[in-house]
Design an enzyme around this catalytic site. Structure first.
Site, PDB file in Angstrom:
ATOM      1  N   TYR A   1      -9.383 -11.187  -6.884  1.00  0.00           N
ATOM      2  CA  TYR A   1      -8.398 -11.295  -7.962  1.00  0.00           C
ATOM      3  C   TYR A   1      -8.660 -12.497  -8.869  1.00  0.00           C
ATOM      4  CZ  TYR A   1      -6.114  -7.661  -5.348  1.00  0.00           C
ATOM      5  OH  TYR A   1      -5.863  -6.482  -4.699  1.00  0.00           O
TER       6      TYR A   1
ATOM      7  N   LYS B   1      -2.181  -2.007   7.891  1.00  0.00           N
ATOM      8  CA  LYS B   1      -3.627  -1.938   8.089  1.00  0.00           C
ATOM      9  C   LYS B   1      -4.077  -3.085   8.983  1.00  0.00           C
ATOM     10  CE  LYS B   1      -7.854  -1.336   5.402  1.00  0.00           C
ATOM     11  NZ  LYS B   1      -8.447  -1.310   4.041  1.00  0.00           N
TER      12      LYS B   1
ATOM     13  N   ARG C   1       0.875  -1.171   0.000  1.00  0.00           N
ATOM     14  CA  ARG C   1       0.000   0.000   0.000  1.00  0.00           C
ATOM     15  C   ARG C   1       0.915   1.225   0.000  1.00  0.00           C
ATOM     16  NH1 ARG C   1      -2.078  -3.553   4.002  1.00  0.00           N
ATOM     17  NH2 ARG C   1      -4.159  -4.369   3.511  1.00  0.00           N
TER      18      ARG C   1
ATOM     19  N   HIS D   1      -2.540   2.299  -5.995  1.00  0.00           N
ATOM     20  CA  HIS D   1      -3.099   1.007  -5.600  1.00  0.00           C
ATOM     21  C   HIS D   1      -3.211   0.052  -6.786  1.00  0.00           C
ATOM     22  CE1 HIS D   1      -4.400  -0.589  -1.780  1.00  0.00           C
ATOM     23  NE2 HIS D   1      -5.405  -1.235  -2.344  1.00  0.00           N
TER      24      HIS D   1
ATOM     25  N   ARG E   1      -0.452  -2.405  -6.735  1.00  0.00           N
ATOM     26  CA  ARG E   1      -0.702  -3.487  -5.761  1.00  0.00           C
ATOM     27  C   ARG E   1      -1.670  -4.515  -6.345  1.00  0.00           C
ATOM     28  NH1 ARG E   1      -1.213  -4.817  -0.087  1.00  0.00           N
ATOM     29  NH2 ARG E   1      -3.366  -5.230   0.537  1.00  0.00           N
TER      30      ARG E   1
ATOM     31  N   HIS F   1      -4.213  -9.329   3.930  1.00  0.00           N
ATOM     32  CA  HIS F   1      -5.668  -9.340   4.034  1.00  0.00           C
ATOM     33  C   HIS F   1      -6.109 -10.182   5.230  1.00  0.00           C
ATOM     34  CE1 HIS F   1      -6.305  -8.422  -0.534  1.00  0.00           C
ATOM     35  NE2 HIS F   1      -6.085  -7.331   0.181  1.00  0.00           N
TER      36      HIS F   1
END
Length: 287
Positions: free
Chosen positions: A269, A169, A144, A234, A237, A260
């Protein structure tokens, strides 16, 4: 008017209590700002009505007359509902029945992705070594943008070929492998620029590179590369994750590399990757 003034004072007290609660729970600065803004906007809409008298009908009115009437997005609406729900559950100790607010379904938008060739052309257009190192590292590790500019020199472990992303995050740390190519770029960059604390320093040696400057570097590179897609930081990424999937990397490893919490976030994805779709033969070709 006196009653309204007392309500305004109550609003201020409630907002301060909510802000302190969010800080004590270590919510991120951005989340605190979003939730505080949501509550302020709602209370302003209530026009002085005492907080303890605010009921379900007021939430529905706000939803219809402020959010929907002004044409705000589903994402904005969900953010407002989340902020209000948390405010009333923590400060007022009562629950908002969100089902009554006609909460929108989350839009499933597929992320924009660059091809490997487009990524190469984009990165090759960067003549400045520092700029190329920053954008290359985002793509090479699926970082990120905030993670990139928060990296410190000590987070790069050249001996083990790893980068340690700290306090990302969700307040999680993670380790990402560094390939030989990106290590070479970083080695050249560190030798040339000699950063002291942050890997990519801003105008002051003790401060990180600015997010806005990073955005401008990408925008300029996209223009030079002649890429017509809507490209953000982003996007690099997203492209990293999609290219890993297309090369056969297990989805569970991609989830770990991206940081995640839920596999459902990573599963998007599988919808972005076109590798399997391209193998499908159209019946039109048999005509």
């Amino acid at each position: 008017m006196a009653g309204e003034h007392r309500s305004t004072e109550t609003y201020a007290d409630k907002l301060e209590a909510f802000s302190l609660w969010l800080s004590s729970k270590r919510y991120s600065v951005n989340t605190i700002k979003s939730y505080m803004d949501a509550v302020r906007i709602f209370l302003r809409f209530m026009n002085g009505k005492p907080v303890e008298e605010i009921g379900q009908a007021d939430f529905i009115l706000f939803n219809n007359e402020y959010i929907l009437k002004n044409g705000y997005s589903a994402a904005y609406q969900n953010q407002m509902v989340n902020g209000l729900k948390l405010f009333f559950s923590t400060v007022e100790n009562r629950k908002i029945e969100i089902e009554d607010l006609h909460r929108p379904r989350k839009e499933r938008k597929l992320p924009d992705v660059l091809s490997k060739l487009e990524v190469k052309v984009l990165l090759d257009s960067l003549l400045n070594l520092k700029h190329r190192a920053m954008l290359s590292l985002i793509y090479a590790c699926g970082l990120r943008s905030g993670e990139l500019i928060s990296l410190k020199l000590s987070n790069i472990d050249e001996g083990r070929n790893l980068v340690l992303v700290k306090n990302a995050k969700g307040k999680k740390d993670r380790i990402i492998p560094l390939g030989g190519k990106i290590l070479g770029i970083l080695h050249d960059y560190i030798r040339a620029y000699k950063p002291r604390e942050y890997l990519f320093e801003g105008q002051q040696a003790s401060s990180p590179y600015s997010y806005r400057s990073l955005q401008l570097i990408l925008k300029s590179a996209v223009n030079r590369a002649g890429i017509q897609k809507n490209v953000s930081l982003h996007t690099l990424r997203h492209s990293y994750a999609t290219h890993l999937l297309e090369s056969g990397t297990d989805l569970r490893y991609i989830q770990e590399l991206l940081g995640h919490s839920s596999s459902k976030t990573t599963e998007i994805y599988t919808h972005v990757s076109t590798q399997n779709l391209q193998r499908i033969k159209s019946p039109f070709d048999d005509l």
